[in-house]
Structure formats: structure tokens, C-alpha cells
Design a protein around this motif. Structure first.
Motif, PDB file in Angstrom:
ATOM      1  N   VAL A 308      54.345  56.386 -50.893  1.00 37.98           N
ATOM      2  CA  VAL A 308      53.937  57.188 -51.823  1.00 37.98           C
ATOM      3  C   VAL A 308      54.465  56.645 -53.247  1.00 37.98           C
ATOM      4  O   VAL A 308      53.662  56.851 -53.935  1.00 37.98           O
ATOM      5  CB  VAL A 308      54.644  58.663 -51.509  1.00 37.98           C
ATOM      6  CG1 VAL A 308      54.465  59.777 -52.572  1.00 37.98           C
ATOM      7  CG2 VAL A 308      54.023  59.203 -50.285  1.00 37.98           C
ATOM      8  N   SER A 309      55.520  56.093 -53.240  1.00 45.70           N
ATOM      9  CA  SER A 309      56.030  55.569 -54.525  1.00 45.70           C
ATOM     10  C   SER A 309      55.278  54.529 -55.059  1.00 45.70           C
ATOM     11  O   SER A 309      54.888  54.617 -56.260  1.00 45.70           O
ATOM     12  CB  SER A 309      57.539  55.280 -54.452  1.00 45.70           C
ATOM     13  OG  SER A 309      58.611  56.409 -54.241  1.00 45.70           O
ATOM     14  N   THR A 310      54.811  53.691 -54.423  1.00 48.11           N
ATOM     15  CA  THR A 310      54.110  52.354 -54.646  1.00 48.11           C
ATOM     16  C   THR A 310      52.812  53.216 -55.173  1.00 48.11           C
ATOM     17  O   THR A 310      51.929  52.555 -56.051  1.00 48.11           O
ATOM     18  CB  THR A 310      53.915  51.498 -53.329  1.00 48.11           C
ATOM     19  OG1 THR A 310      55.036  51.099 -52.885  1.00 48.11           O
ATOM     20  CG2 THR A 310      52.962  50.346 -53.638  1.00 48.11           C
ATOM     21  N   TYR A 312      52.037  55.977 -56.108  1.00 54.80           N
ATOM     22  CA  TYR A 312      51.932  57.062 -57.271  1.00 54.80           C
ATOM     23  C   TYR A 312      52.358  56.191 -58.553  1.00 54.80           C
ATOM     24  O   TYR A 312      52.582  56.604 -59.883  1.00 54.80           O
ATOM     25  CB  TYR A 312      52.684  58.384 -57.142  1.00 54.80           C
ATOM     26  CG  TYR A 312      51.709  59.382 -56.634  1.00 54.80           C
ATOM     27  CD1 TYR A 312      50.754  59.960 -57.239  1.00 54.80           C
ATOM     28  CD2 TYR A 312      51.754  59.217 -55.199  1.00 54.80           C
ATOM     29  CE1 TYR A 312      50.033  60.826 -56.864  1.00 54.80           C
ATOM     30  CE2 TYR A 312      50.975  60.194 -54.547  1.00 54.80           C
ATOM     31  CZ  TYR A 312      49.882  60.861 -55.312  1.00 54.80           C
ATOM     32  OH  TYR A 312      49.002  61.878 -54.708  1.00 54.80           O
ATOM     33  N   ILE A 313      52.549  54.864 -58.695  1.00 52.46           N
ATOM     34  CA  ILE A 313      52.494  53.964 -59.716  1.00 52.46           C
ATOM     35  C   ILE A 313      51.314  53.294 -59.910  1.00 52.46           C
ATOM     36  O   ILE A 313      50.839  53.313 -60.960  1.00 52.46           O
ATOM     37  CB  ILE A 313      53.888  52.963 -59.582  1.00 52.46           C
ATOM     38  CG1 ILE A 313      55.139  53.477 -59.509  1.00 52.46           C
ATOM     39  CG2 ILE A 313      53.500  51.841 -60.653  1.00 52.46           C
ATOM     40  CD1 ILE A 313      56.238  52.818 -58.945  1.00 52.46           C
ATOM     41  N   LEU A 363      51.903  59.301 -66.539  1.00 50.57           N
ATOM     42  CA  LEU A 363      52.773  58.600 -65.614  1.00 50.57           C
ATOM     43  C   LEU A 363      52.106  56.944 -65.736  1.00 50.57           C
ATOM     44  O   LEU A 363      52.860  55.958 -65.895  1.00 50.57           O
ATOM     45  CB  LEU A 363      52.480  58.888 -64.371  1.00 50.57           C
ATOM     46  CG  LEU A 363      53.364  58.299 -63.180  1.00 50.57           C
ATOM     47  CD1 LEU A 363      54.758  58.588 -63.424  1.00 50.57           C
ATOM     48  CD2 LEU A 363      53.094  59.345 -61.959  1.00 50.57           C
ATOM     49  N   TYR A 376      58.237  49.070 -62.906  1.00 48.86           N
ATOM     50  CA  TYR A 376      57.077  49.952 -61.962  1.00 48.86           C
ATOM     51  C   TYR A 376      55.849  49.011 -61.394  1.00 48.86           C
ATOM     52  O   TYR A 376      55.762  48.986 -60.345  1.00 48.86           O
ATOM     53  CB  TYR A 376      56.831  51.188 -62.866  1.00 48.86           C
ATOM     54  CG  TYR A 376      57.852  51.875 -63.433  1.00 48.86           C
ATOM     55  CD1 TYR A 376      58.521  52.981 -62.093  1.00 48.86           C
ATOM     56  CD2 TYR A 376      58.588  51.882 -64.609  1.00 48.86           C
ATOM     57  CE1 TYR A 376      59.469  53.607 -62.529  1.00 48.86           C
ATOM     58  CE2 TYR A 376      59.720  52.665 -64.639  1.00 48.86           C
ATOM     59  CZ  TYR A 376      60.148  53.591 -63.627  1.00 48.86           C
ATOM     60  OH  TYR A 376      61.519  54.274 -63.960  1.00 48.86           O
TER      61      TYR A 376
END
Lengths: 486, 95
Positions: A308-310, A312-313, A363, A376
């Protein structure tokens, strides 16, 4: 008693139209009658192009009368997500910034549907620019889940999923960047296929995150998904990332059993926090696969928790670049009060984009900005390599991976809109396939005690759709899902 | 963490987005929360991991650059908020 044409599959309808057992116009009218009755509640469509559809249907009937050969989707009504271009028809991406924008050309997937004699009934609702998991981010309307109007249809292709579930159409196109076909398919109790990255041309799909976006079908049967893929798939010179490979054939035989098929259950997907009814339905579905002769074993996708983090970057980073083109100069809304060009960009975009789109542009701009790029964006691109490696490793041991499509059943309106991170987590099981480029699909596998649909996700290695669809069709035959009645 | 108002305004400027004060405050908090969740990637050792450039490992696919007529030219221009014949009109950028 006459057959209700809206209960039939695309495969069956096309066969009937080709054989002259039903006219394309009668098929279209039956679907419009149902659409017009249910649409006030479901609100799946941003635009219904009835006159155009009836003209297309009559042209198909005329072609048959004259002895012409009809295409694979002869007279099949199809709905198109409103981020795909249909020439002469508005494309809004459910955004105020594109209100009034009329497409000057067909997306390749749309052109191929037309060439196969499909009938296009209209443009379906979505989260603005396909950013969301509930279709609540549409600037224009809220689509409801046909199984429970108090709940969301999922997203971002919520309109397409709801239209197929409600039997307004047998087939629809959507796009999937992090789960936007599979998650709404699961929520609405239909089949949703995200093909391998590169399988279907992205030409004419309004770009969200170009390295993740893929066009795919919604249907009520696996055979219809295979038929649709055979029509829309394949190399397109207009999309340099489309693969030089033939899509699987339109008609895949349904295997009697799944002997020899190796199915992997990723340990990391059966996590704490997964809804108990989702887990029970998934495990029961896996038993069905085992009962068909498949061997089932645990596999590990160790980097799952970073997906999810990957995503949403990477997705917002690509989106911040892709959405730079909406500047009020060439199409869509334009703020007239601005004095300078720069001010006109800022006012047009500030007023034209909704909150989630602005949040993601911010973002992505942040992740790509000087001083943050390495921490990021560059970092996420490396983690993406690790995640693709997880799948490579798993597919050296198994043919398919089985898991839930979503961690929860369909949720209520407003339940997650205040907390972006909670909304993002509803994509936790679908995102990895986009990051790795795999093919995957969601197929209905049961319902909650309250009657809400649940989806089983099957994932294959890249370009293994034939294996994926054929296993899914065996599952479907063993475990048919009820058709939505009203 | 929370992203400061001045950072939010700087990012909004880069993104060509005019935000209201209320949006600046809200995005500061939300972006902070999202970035906090993403900080987990920092704990992974990726020193020897190459970045993904293409999921399919495809190389560049050059082709001849041959102009072809586009049938929808007028339709494209019709979408323009402001036009002058075959041109898109923008505000003056050079004094």
C-alpha cells in the motif's frame, strides 16, 4: 414463455444475434428497459447514449440482413467507464474539470468493441480520474451497490460493476490501477479481470498512473470475460507498452477438473484484521479448488505489507505528472477571472479537481520534489522490484495464487471517506498485481450472512490469462453464483 | 507528523493548484498522516535492489516517425475553452 434477454451472457446473446434468433435491436431495447427501471436507484451511468446504441444495433441487424459476417460481440450491449474515449461522446472522468469535453477519437479497446459489432450503451460512473475505492469521489453522483443501496459498489469502476450486476448490460469495460476492476467486481458479485500489464492497449484511456493502468472487462460469467479479452487484447501501435502477443482465444474449454493445478495461498494475505466472513468464504472457495483436484500449498509474498505504501507513492507521483495536462487551455473547464497564464492554471485546477484528486496530486508532487525524491519515489521503485520478485518466486512453485479480493465486504457510504489511509487499505490485496504487472481476476465466491457478495481473487503470472480464466471457469461451474434478481 | 502550511503552499505552487486556507490546513494533516504510514519503507534495505523501470522488462520500441492525418482535428479544437481559428488561445505570457 419468452426468455428475459437481460439474464443471458454475452456469449449467448452474440450467438443468438448471429443466428437471427434475436435482433440486436431487441437485445438493446430489453437492456434499456431494465436500465431505465433500475437506474434511478443504482445511478451507474453518467451518460446513456440510447439513440447511438439503437443506431448501432440497427446497423448490426442490417449487416446480417445483407449477409455480412457479424463480429464476436454481435449486438452485445456494453457499458464503458467514463475514462475511456468514445468518439463524439463526452469523456468526463467524473470530474468537473472535464465536464463538456467530447472525445475526438475512440480508445483502442472501444474501437475493437465496435469492430466486433458490440452496442455501446453509455458511460459509467467512477471515482474522479479513477482515484478511489468506492466511487464516492465522483463529482457528479453516487452509484449504489445493487445488492444493498446503502452500500458502495466499490471503485473506482463502480458504475461498470453495478451496471453488470444489475443486468443493465452483460458486459462493461473498466480500468484497474490498484484494484479498480477487481474490488468493485467483488463488491457487486460479478467477474472482473485485470489483464497482464501490456495485454490491452491504453490508447484512449485517460492516464492515471501509466505504469500501473490496465483496461479490462466486467461480466457475469468467466466465458464472457474471456470473450471480451480476446476482442480488446493484443498489440496496438498506438501504445508502445502494449505487448506483441496474441490474447488467449475467445472460447476456452471449461476443464472437467483441476488435476495438476498448483494453487498457492499467500500466508501474508490471511492477516489479522481480515473480516471473518471474507476469510471463511475464501477458505471455502479454496476447498472447492481442492475438490476439483488442485493441490493447495502455502506460499510467501514477504513484501506484501509494503504494497500500500509503495503504491501510494508511485501512483500519485505518476498521476501528478499525468494530470498536469488539465490546465484549462485545450479542453474542459477554464477559469476566466485569471489575469496571468499561471494564475489561470492554478484557479482552473484548484476549482476543477475534487479533494481526493488534489490530495494525490499534492502527495505525488511532494514525493517527486527536490530533497524527497530519493526517500519516496526512488525508494518505492526499488521496493516494487522486491514485490515483483516475491511473485516470481511464488510462481516457480505454483500456477495460481488464491486469496480474498478485498479485506472486507462492501462498506456503507461515508464509512471511510474521512480517513484516506483507511480507504487506501481496502486495496491491500489488489495492489500487488498492479505493481508486479500480473494478471488477476475476482470471481464471486459467496455471500455474507446479510447477503452481500464476496470475491475470490485468483492471480497468475504475466500473460497466463488462459490458465487463470480456465481455472476460474471450473470454479464457476462448481460454485455458481446467484443472479441479481431485482 | 504534520506537513507545515508553508510546505503545503510550496507543493501546491509546484502542482499549479490554488488551495483555500481550509484546504491547506486539512491537506497538511492528511499528507502528514499518509507520509507517516509510508515511512515504513525506510526500514527496508534496498541498497542492492535496482528500481523497477518496466514491469515487463521491455526495451524501447522505436518506430519510424511518419506523420498521418488525424480525422478529429476540428473536434479537438471544438473542446478548447478559447480558440482563434486553428489555434488555442492563452493569456499573454511575454510582455
Amino acid at each position: 414463455m419468452s426468455t428475459d434477454l437481460t439474464e443471458l451472457s454475452a456469449v449467448r446473446l452474440a450467438a443468438m444475434v448471429r443466428a437471427g434468433e434475436a435482433s440486436a435491436e431487441a437485445v438493446a431495447r430489453a437492456h434499456f428497459a431494465r436500465l431505465e427501471r433500475l437506474e434511478p436507484t443504482v445511478k451507474a451511468f453518467l451518460l446513456v447514449t440510447k439513440d447511438l446504441a439503437l443506431a448501432q444495433a440497427r446497423a448490426v441487424d442490417e449487416k446480417r440482413r445483407k449477409g455480412g459476417t457479424l463480429g464476436a460481440l454481435a449486438g452485445v450491449p456494453v457499458a464503458i467507464k467514463d475514462n475511456l474515449q468514445v468518439e463524439g461522446v463526452e469523456t468526463t472522468c467524473a470530474s468537473k474539470i472535464l465536464k463538456g469535453h467530447v472525445a475526438a477519437y475512440d480508445a483502442t479497446a472501444v474501437a475493437r468493441l465496435k469492430a466486433a459489432d458490440a452496442v455501446l450503451v453509455g458511460k459509467t460512473n467512477l471515482d474522479e480520474f479513477a482515484m478511489g475505492s468506492s466511487t464516492e469521489n465522483s463529482a457528479f453522483q453516487k452509484t449504489t451497490n445493487p445488492w444493498d443501496p446503502a452500500r458502495v459498489p466499490g471503485g473506482s469502476s463502480g458504475g461498470s460493476a453495478a451496471a453488470v450486476a444489475a443486468r443493465m448490460v452483460p458486459l462493461a469495460l473498466g480500468s484497474d490501477t490498484g484494484g479498480s476492476i477487481r474490488q468493485p467486481a467483488a463488491f457487486c458479485g460479478v467477474v472482473g479481470l485485470k489483464p497482464t500489464y501490456g495485454r490491452v492497449s491504453r490508447y484512449g484511456l485517460v492516464a492515471f498512473a501509466s505504469s500501473l493502468d490496465q483496461v479490462g472487462p466486467f461480466s457475469r460469467t468467466v466465458a464472457d470475460a474471456a470473450l471480451a479479452l480476446s476482442v480488446i487484447g493484443g498489440r496496438d501501435p498506438m501504445d508502445a507498452t502494449s505487448a506483441r502477443r496474441e490474447p488467449p482465444p475467445a472460447a476456452l474449454p471449461v476443464p472437467k477438473d483441476l488435476k495438476g493445478l498448483r494453487v498457492g495461498l499467500p500466508r501474508e494475505y490471511f492477516i489479522a484484521g481480515i473480516d471473518p466472513e471474507v476469510e471463511a468464504a475464501t477458505r471455502a472457495a479454496v476447498e472447492v479448488l481442492r475438490g476439483l483436484g488442485a493441490t493447495v500449498k502455502d506460499v510467501s509474498l514477504p513484501h506484501t505489507k509494503y504494497a500500500v505504501s509503495t503504491y501510494y507513492i508511485l501512483a500519485p507521483s505518476e498521476a501528478s505528472a499525468n494530470l498536469a495536462r488539465f490546465d484549462g487551455v485545450r479542453y474542459g473547464a477554464s477559469d476566466r477571472s485569471a489575469k496571468t497564464l499561471e494564475e489561470s492554471y492554478e484557479l482552473t485546477r484548484g476549482g476543477g479537481f475534487g479533494p481526493e484528486v488534489k490530495r494525490r496530486i499534492m502527495l505525488g508532487t511532494y514525493a517527486l520534489s527536490s530533497g524527497y525524491y530519493d526517500a519516496y519515489y526512488a525508494k518505492a521503485q526499488r521496493v516494487r522490484t522486491l514485490m515483483a520478485g516475491d511473485f516470481k518466486e511464488a510462481f516457480s512453485e505454483v500456477d495460481l495464487i488464491a486469496c480474498p479480493t478485498t479485506p472486507t465486504p462492501p462498506f456503507r457510504f461515508g464509512e471511510k471517506t474521512e480517513d484516506p489511509v483507511a480507504m487506501y487499505l481496502s486495496d491491500v490485496f489488489t495492489i500487488p498485481s498492479n505493481l508486479a504487472g500480473n494478471a488477476s481476476l475476482s470471481i464471486p465466491c459467496g455471500r455474507t450472512a446479510g447477503g452481500l457478495p464476496l470475491g475470490l481473487q485468483l492471480i497468475s503470472d504475466v500473460f497466463c490469462e488462459a490458465k487463470l480464466l480456465s481455472a476460474a471457469s471450473a470454479f464457476e461451474a462448481a460454485r455458481p453464483f446467484p443472479v441479481f434478481k431485482e | 507528523m504534520s506537513v507545515s502550511d508553508s510546505d503545503v503552499r510550496r507543493i501546491a505552487k509546484l502542482a499549479r493548484l490554488r488551495l483555500s486556507d481550509e484546504e491547506v490546513a486539512r491537506f497538511g494533516g492528511q499528507l502528514g498522516k499518509i507520509l507517516d504510514a509510508m515511512a515504513e519503507l525506510g526500514g527496508l534495505d534496498t541498497k542492492n535492489v535496482p528500481p523497477t523501470e518496466s514491469v515487463l522488462g521491455t526495451a524501447n520500441a522505436p518506430r519510424e516517425d511518419e506523420p498521418r492525418p488525424f480525422a478529429g482535428r476540428e473536434r479537438l479544437l471544438e473542446n478548447a475553452p478559447d480558440r482563434d481559428g486553428p489555434y488555442f488561445k492563452v493569456r499573454k505570457v511575454i510582455e
